[in-house]
Design an enzyme around this catalytic site. Structure first.
Site, PDB file in Angstrom:
ATOM      1  N   SER A  42       0.856  -1.181   0.000  1.00 35.92           N
ATOM      2  CA  SER A  42       0.000   0.000   0.000  1.00 35.92           C
ATOM      3  C   SER A  42       0.891   1.229   0.000  1.00 35.92           C
ATOM      4  O   SER A  42       2.079   1.153   0.327  1.00 35.92           O
ATOM      5  CB  SER A  42      -0.905  -0.006   1.237  1.00 35.92           C
ATOM      6  OG  SER A  42      -1.599   1.222   1.367  1.00 35.92           O
ATOM      7  N   ARG A  43       0.307   2.369  -0.342  1.00 41.70           N
ATOM      8  CA  ARG A  43       1.057   3.628  -0.228  1.00 41.70           C
ATOM      9  C   ARG A  43       1.252   4.007   1.232  1.00 41.70           C
ATOM     10  O   ARG A  43       2.064   4.872   1.544  1.00 41.70           O
ATOM     11  CB  ARG A  43       0.318   4.725  -0.987  1.00 41.70           C
ATOM     12  CG  ARG A  43       0.318   4.542  -2.502  1.00 41.70           C
ATOM     13  CD  ARG A  43      -0.567   5.540  -3.184  1.00 41.70           C
ATOM     14  NE  ARG A  43      -1.968   5.393  -2.778  1.00 41.70           N
ATOM     15  CZ  ARG A  43      -2.953   6.154  -3.229  1.00 41.70           C
ATOM     16  NH1 ARG A  43      -2.702   7.121  -4.085  1.00 41.70           N
ATOM     17  NH2 ARG A  43      -4.191   5.953  -2.823  1.00 41.70           N
ATOM     18  N   HIS A  85      -4.733   1.503 -12.742  1.00 44.54           N
ATOM     19  CA  HIS A  85      -4.425   0.148 -13.205  1.00 44.54           C
ATOM     20  C   HIS A  85      -3.261   0.125 -14.193  1.00 44.54           C
ATOM     21  O   HIS A  85      -2.391  -0.752 -14.128  1.00 44.54           O
ATOM     22  CB  HIS A  85      -5.652  -0.493 -13.870  1.00 44.54           C
ATOM     23  CG  HIS A  85      -6.743  -0.831 -12.910  1.00 44.54           C
ATOM     24  ND1 HIS A  85      -7.955  -1.355 -13.309  1.00 44.54           N
ATOM     25  CD2 HIS A  85      -6.828  -0.718 -11.555  1.00 44.54           C
ATOM     26  CE1 HIS A  85      -8.711  -1.562 -12.256  1.00 44.54           C
ATOM     27  NE2 HIS A  85      -8.059  -1.171 -11.182  1.00 44.54           N
ATOM     28  N   LYS A 103     -11.189  -5.257 -13.032  1.00 51.93           N
ATOM     29  CA  LYS A 103     -11.948  -4.588 -14.074  1.00 51.93           C
ATOM     30  C   LYS A 103     -12.603  -3.343 -13.479  1.00 51.93           C
ATOM     31  O   LYS A 103     -12.831  -3.294 -12.262  1.00 51.93           O
ATOM     32  CB  LYS A 103     -12.959  -5.551 -14.713  1.00 51.93           C
ATOM     33  CG  LYS A 103     -14.182  -5.959 -13.875  1.00 51.93           C
ATOM     34  CD  LYS A 103     -13.884  -6.768 -12.739  1.00 51.93           C
ATOM     35  CE  LYS A 103     -14.972  -7.133 -11.827  1.00 51.93           C
ATOM     36  NZ  LYS A 103     -14.821  -6.568 -10.520  1.00 51.93           N
ATOM     37  N   ASP A 184     -17.612   0.859 -13.720  1.00 55.10           N
ATOM     38  CA  ASP A 184     -17.701   0.059 -12.499  1.00 55.10           C
ATOM     39  C   ASP A 184     -18.714  -1.062 -12.610  1.00 55.10           C
ATOM     40  O   ASP A 184     -18.471  -2.185 -12.163  1.00 55.10           O
ATOM     41  CB  ASP A 184     -18.048   0.957 -11.315  1.00 55.10           C
ATOM     42  CG  ASP A 184     -17.192   0.646 -10.103  1.00 55.10           C
ATOM     43  OD1 ASP A 184     -17.607  -0.186  -9.291  1.00 55.10           O
ATOM     44  OD2 ASP A 184     -16.095   1.220  -9.983  1.00 55.10           O
TER      45      ASP A 184
END
Length: 343
Positions: A42-43, A85, A103, A184
């Site tokens: 993670s950041r 992505h 996706k 989405d």
């Protein structure tokens, strides 16, 4: 067509890039079916550590760069929002890792092709995480169609409508984060139409936009050279039964609520009589099957399977691009590409 039982021998080691809701769902299914989840990145190191503790992951990394550099990882699952992505997948591929990318695969077809080109050049797998494609009930649907049970397929109808958060700052409503119903939710019925009928010859689309400038609801008709049609729709502020149908000259397949999950379906003859009733529950949520397909490709030394080959992922994103063009929905990633075209 046969598919694995969705389990793993644990020899291929996974890294999870991102710690959001979908990352948790995928990791839970991996854990429950014998997959080895080696690390998460993670950041925020705190977020990574919390995720690792919750899901029993051995290593927590405080950056995506550290995650993809981890020598104990073979595959990276990309679970960040759509606009990231492309960069995240390239980061992993350039570090020599296979990728399973959530996706919608990218923001547009150009980004998708970029990922596929890099993966192919390196002999790595880049698989779209359209988990529905790999579920057992969808395998059976395709087998029934291929057997000619419902005759010539004339029409596909599929919906994905949900009542989701209305906060303008929410990811789903924020253009900067790839918000809107199409990317989405609409990706599911669009991909289903491709799965059954292939690439359309023409698309007609319509939408209503939200106050934040993303599509609140979108519908499209896909037209095919043989006269077949697909009717797909999505909405993010009103729910529906979310069923799907495949209609043929000798009958139809009715996939129940919610069709893109592991659910029952019924095959009817033209007189309405039941030809087959499929109702085979699966363990976990069902996201383990796409992971098993990626591992199969890796073991086989292949970069493309038949259920969702890379070229089809690109074609699906191209169809999404065409829908967005018709409804007037653009994102920052599109502007960047237009700028490149002018170079």
């Amino acid at each position: 067509m046969t598919l694995s039982n969705g389990t793993s021998d644990g020899t291929i080691r996974w890294g999870i890039l991102g710690t959001g809701f979908i990352a948790g769902l995928q990791t839970k299914d991996l854990n429950e079916n014998g997959f080895t989840v080696q690390a998460v990145g993670s950041r925020s190191l705190d977020s990574s550590k919390a995720f690792a503790e919750q899901y029993g992951v051995a290593t927590a990394h405080g950056s995506y760069e550290d995650l993809v550099a981890d020598p104990l990882i073979d595959v990276v699952y990309i679970a960040t929002p759509h606009p990231f992505h492309h960069a995240n997948a390239l980061l992993a591929l350039n570090a020599g890792k296979h990728v399973l990318v959530e996706k919608s695969f990218t923001m547009n077809a150009r980004e998708a092709q970029d990922i596929i080109d890099v993966a192919e050049s390196k002999g790595l797998v880049a698989l779209e995480a359209m988990w529905t494609r790999f579920l057992p009930h969808m395998i059976r649907v395709r087998d029934i169609i291929d057997a000619g049970t419902i005759g010539e397929v004339r029409k596909v109808v599929a919906s994905h409508n949900q009542s989701l958060p209305q906060d303008p700052a929410h990811r789903l409503n924020d253009p900067a984060l790839g918000g809107g119903a199409l990317l989405d939710l609409g990706i599911y019925p669009v991909s289903f139409a491709f799965d059954i009928l292939g690439t359309p010859a023409a698309i007609r689309a319509s939408a209503s936009m939200s106050a934040t400038g993303v599509d609140r609801q979108t519908a499209a008709i896909f037209e095919y050279i043989n006269g077949a049609q697909a009717i797909v729709d999505c909405e993010l502020d009103a729910a529906s039964a979310n069923r799907a149908m495949v209609i043929g000259t000798n009958g139809w397949i009715d996939i129940e609520h919610t069709w893109y999950n592991p659910v029952p379906f019924t095959v009817h003859a033209v007189d309405g009589s039941v030809i087959e009733r499929y109702d085979e529950p699966v363990g976990s949520r069902g996201m383990q099957f796409q992971a098993a397909e990626l591992e199969r490709l890796v073991r086989d030394g292949s970069t493309a399977g038949t259920i969702l080959p890379p070229a089809e992922t690109v074609a699906i994103m191209a169809a999404m691009d065409e829908i967005r063009k018709q409804i007037g929905l653009s994102y920052e990633a599109d502007a960047a590409l237009e700028g490149n075209d002018n170079d």
